[in-house]
Motif scaffolding. Structure first.
Motif, PDB file in Angstrom:
ATOM      1  N   HIS A 140       1.082  -1.022  -0.089  1.00  0.00           N
ATOM      2  CA  HIS A 140       0.058  -0.185   0.023  1.00  0.00           C
ATOM      3  C   HIS A 140       0.649   1.125  -0.050  1.00  0.00           C
ATOM      4  CE1 HIS A 140       1.040  -1.023   4.103  1.00  0.00           C
ATOM      5  NE2 HIS A 140       1.358   0.369   4.264  1.00  0.00           N
ATOM      6  N   CYS A 163      -5.303  -3.434   1.922  1.00  0.00           N
ATOM      7  CA  CYS A 163      -4.568  -2.478   2.597  1.00  0.00           C
ATOM      8  C   CYS A 163      -4.728  -1.224   2.243  1.00  0.00           C
ATOM      9  CB  CYS A 163      -3.214  -2.733   2.328  1.00  0.00           C
ATOM     10  SG  CYS A 163      -2.327  -4.474   2.805  1.00  0.00           S
ATOM     11  N   PHE A 193      -4.746   3.078   5.019  1.00  0.00           N
ATOM     12  CA  PHE A 193      -3.747   3.983   5.326  1.00  0.00           C
ATOM     13  C   PHE A 193      -4.191   5.291   4.561  1.00  0.00           C
ATOM     14  CE2 PHE A 193      -1.573   0.265   6.014  1.00  0.00           C
ATOM     15  CZ  PHE A 193      -0.616   0.499   7.000  1.00  0.00           C
TER      16      PHE A 193
HETATM   17 ZN   LIG Z   1      -0.550  -2.977   3.340  1.00  0.00          ZN
END
Ligand SMILES: [Zn+2]
Ligand SMILES: Nc1nc2c(ncn2[C@@H]2O[C@H](COP(=O)(O)OP(=O)(O)O)[C@@H](O)[C@H]2O)c(=O)[nH]1
Ligand SMILES: [Mg+2]
Ligand SMILES: [Zn+2]
Lengths: 219, 114
Positions: free
Chosen positions: A91, A122, A126
């Motif tokens: 990611h 993922c 984030f």
């Molecule tokens: Zn990741």
């Protein structure tokens, strides 16, 4: 000696994401974190979006584990582009974005797309400082995906269902995708497009102008 | 999936705080991991042991508290707890419209330093 830490492990990432966000806001650029599994058509959607005469000034940050193919595809269309190679990471995180912002002419852009690493899990975890997350699903990936990878559907503001030109060759149940995606995220905006034929692209770019607030001539 | 990058961030945070408090060694660290955080406790413990190497945490033991997924249904109002990693429908009414109130945690609680 016991020491209280009481810290979110992702706090450092979130702090950098906020710094990024401040830079984006200062430059007046609207930032979209574009996510999907590998091969759903993220780069193809960017190519279509750039080729459409939208009047929008668009920059692209390409995130891939390795290689510069995607950046080259986008560069051919004349857009400012930076390639990030994550070297294995699944990611993009806020710091990877921060480190390339010097190479992006933020002040002259209306919209910055960040094409995340191909992965349905993922990238949704984030923050990178984006205004919104948009995800793609190609219909050939199957109608079970919303319920198998719910987080990305929940975190996204829009879902682009790509490769509808392939519908006659698959047994995909588009209604089920819509139903399940909307049950996970009632506010989700859904577009059906084909980056191969161009079908549905105008609806997508029209919406882009609207949400970014950049579609109307400045007085 | 990205337990290694989570373990790296964790080591950054605890070694910085250990240094700030004026200590040199981390003996133990306690973390709280939600069942729906996408992080597998065993994989995180493995990653932590693999990379703590020559940091201040080289001798540290990690203790993981798992947090169940909890939610509140927007349709019927029920509050629920689940042992699953993901809940797609309200266990009471079967509706799919609910808010997750817990289970996404990735927190460091405290540590033992010397
Ligand atoms: Zn990741
Ligand atoms: N049939 C069809 N193929 C597509 C469409 N959009 C993309 N592709 C193909 O799917 C493959 C992956 O596309 P790409 O944009 O590189 O996906 P990315 O990995 O998400 O960036 C390429 O071979 C594209 O030509 C579409 O709408 N229809
Ligand atoms: Mg691509
Ligand atoms: Zn309910």
């Amino acid at each position: 000696m016991k020491v209280k830490v009481a810290t979110k492990i992702l706090e450092a990432n979130d702090r950098i994401a906020l710094d990024n966000r401040r830079l984006f806001d200062q430059a007046g650029v609207f930032v979209i974190n574009l996510m999907s599994g590998p091969g759903a058509g993220k780069t193809s959607l960017l190519e279509r979006t750039l080729a459409q005469a939208t009047g929008l000034k668009i920059g692209v940050i390409e995130g891939d584990i390795a290689g510069t193919d995607d950046a080259e595809r986008v560069e051919r269309l004349g857009a400012p582009v930076v390639q990030i190679n994550t070297g294995g990471a699944c990611h993009l995180d806020a710091n990877m974005i921060f480190e390339v912002l010097d190479d992006m002419p933020l002040n002259s852009l209306d919209i910055l797309f960040i094409e995340n690493v191909g992965n349905l899990v993922c990238p949704a975890e984030f923050r990178v400082g984006e205004d919104m997350k948009v995800m793609l699903l190609s219909i050939a990936e199957g109608h079970d995906k919303p319920l198998k990878y719910p987080l990305m559907f929940q975190e996204s503001s829009a879902l682009v269902l790509n490769k509808i030109d392939l519908a006659p060759y698959t047994d995909v149940d588009m209604e089920k995708i819509r139903r399940d995606a909307l049950s996970l995220n009632p506010g989700l905006k859904i577009f059906e497009v084909s980056c191969r034929t161009g079908e549905g692209i105008e609806g997508w770019t029209g919406w882009l102008k609207e949400v970014s607030g950049k579609g109307f001539p400045q007085p | 999936m990205h337990e290694v990058s989570i373990a790296l961030s964790l080591i950054d945070i605890i070694t910085a705080q250990c240094r700030k408090e004026g200590y040199g060694r981390i003996e133990a660290v306690r973390v709280r991991i939600g069942r729906a955080s996408g992080i597998m406790p065993d994989a995180l413990a493995f990653a932590f042991d693999a990379i703590k190497g020559d940091s201040m945490a080289s001798g540290a033991v990690m203790e993981i508290e798992e947090v169940s997924l909890t939610g509140r249904c927007r349709d019927c109002g029920v509050e629920f707890t689940s042992d699953e990693e993901y809940v797609l429908a309200c266990p009471a009414c079967g509706g799919a419209s609910f808010v997750m109130t817990g289970g996404r945690e990735l927190d460091i609680i405290d540590m033992e330093v010397s």
